[in-house]
Design an enzyme around this catalytic site. Structure first.
Site, mmCIF file in Angstrom:
data_model
loop_
_atom_site.group_PDB
_atom_site.id
_atom_site.type_symbol
_atom_site.label_atom_id
_atom_site.label_comp_id
_atom_site.label_asym_id
_atom_site.label_seq_id
_atom_site.Cartn_x
_atom_site.Cartn_y
_atom_site.Cartn_z
ATOM 1 N N THR A 21 29.307 61.458 59.092
ATOM 2 C CA THR A 21 30.638 61.754 59.631
ATOM 3 C C THR A 21 30.898 61.050 60.951
ATOM 4 O O THR A 21 32.028 60.605 61.209
ATOM 5 C CB THR A 21 30.798 63.277 59.815
ATOM 6 O OG1 THR A 21 30.489 63.933 58.579
ATOM 7 C CG2 THR A 21 32.220 63.623 60.222
ATOM 8 N N LYS A 54 16.336 62.946 49.480
ATOM 9 C CA LYS A 54 16.598 63.829 50.623
ATOM 10 C C LYS A 54 16.940 65.206 50.077
ATOM 11 O O LYS A 54 17.926 65.381 49.359
ATOM 12 C CB LYS A 54 17.741 63.300 51.478
ATOM 13 C CG LYS A 54 18.070 64.236 52.651
ATOM 14 C CD LYS A 54 19.395 63.891 53.293
ATOM 15 C CE LYS A 54 19.818 65.033 54.221
ATOM 16 N NZ LYS A 54 21.199 64.836 54.738
#
Length: 268
Positions: A220, A110
């Site tokens: 998160t 990524k």
């Protein structure tokens, strides 16, 4: 629900760099209180692709520290090394090459090249340059970018394996701020579109999937929840529900009411 009536039974699978995945939820490994909580959340999420920040996580480069790979069996998860914390092309490319070395030739990465520490928005110019270098170097690149449809298409044309537009700033939990931009990206893409950053709760995930996204990557939203494993489970269900709603095709929006029961044939 029977096979005949299930939309998901006839859904095309998520395919990234030639590999097929059942889960459309991709999750990160940062911000958990310890490896055990990480393990519990990952299991509850049902995710098959797990992203790891190479510059912030030990996967063998520090032999005297706990190794995250100890709770990520290779036969269960596809690892997605990422370049979180990189602010220029050189750092990002070097980090991907380090990950390939540490993971015995692993090619799926990524890419994110950040513009500044306050917003964590991507530096698009640097992202395009790094993507070109990595694709030419044989990497399968999943790339974090803005929600600009033109940039998303350029990254696809470069040869990225998946394009990952942000929904909102990283870690903000603000949800899908520009749904029509995301929709435009999806409509013009021939590679998987994975929403990356900004999801805060299960309803945000459902909205992203209802737009036609192929998947969602989050960290998160799960790790900062009061009960991360439970939130991971909620996200899994929301993504499945949102995908089914997208496949089913929602009713058209109308300005005025429309009776659920028709009035034709009333006896009184």
């Amino acid at each position: 629900m029977t096979t005949e009536t299930s939309s998901l039974a006839n859904d095309k699978p998520l395919v990234i760099a030639g590999k097929t995945y059942q889960s459309r939820l991709l999750v990160g490994t940062g911000k958990y209180k310890d490896n055990e909580e990480t393990r519990q959340a990952l299991e509850a999420s049902g995710a098959e692709i797990i992203t790891i920040a190479i510059r912030r996580t030990n996967i063998g480069q520090n032999p005297d520290e706990p190794n995250l790979l100890d709770i990520l069996p290779a036969d269960k998860y596809t690892l997605l090394p990422n370049t979180a914390g990189c602010y220029n092309v050189e750092e990002a490319v070097r980090t991907c090459r380090l990950a390939r070395e540490l993971l015995d030739g692993h090619k799926l990465v990524k890419l994110e090249v950040l513009g500044d520490e306050k917003t964590l928005f991507p530096d698009i110019t640097a992202t395009l340059e790094a993507a070109e270098i990595l694709v030419k170097d044989g990497f399968d690149v999943m790339v974090y970018t803005s929600d600009d449809p033109l940039i998303a298409k350029r990254l696809e044309d470069i040869g990225c394996a998946a394009v990952m537009p942000l929904a909102a700033p990283i870690g903000s939990g603000l949800g899908i701020r520009n749904p029509y931009n995301i929709l435009t990206i999806v409509e013009n893409a021939s590679v998987p579109i994975i929403v990356d950053a900004g999801v805060g709760t299960a309803s945000d995930s459902a909205i992203a999937m209802e737009l036609g996204c192929d998947g969602i990557l989050m960290n998160t939203a799960i790790a900062a929840a009061q009960n991360p494993p439970l939130m991971a489970s909620a996200m899994k269900k929301a993504i499945e529900a949102g995908r089914e709603a997208y496949l089913a095709g929602r009713m058209p929006r109308k300005r005025f009411a429309s009776a659920s029961s028709p009035i034709e044939g009333l006896f009184f």
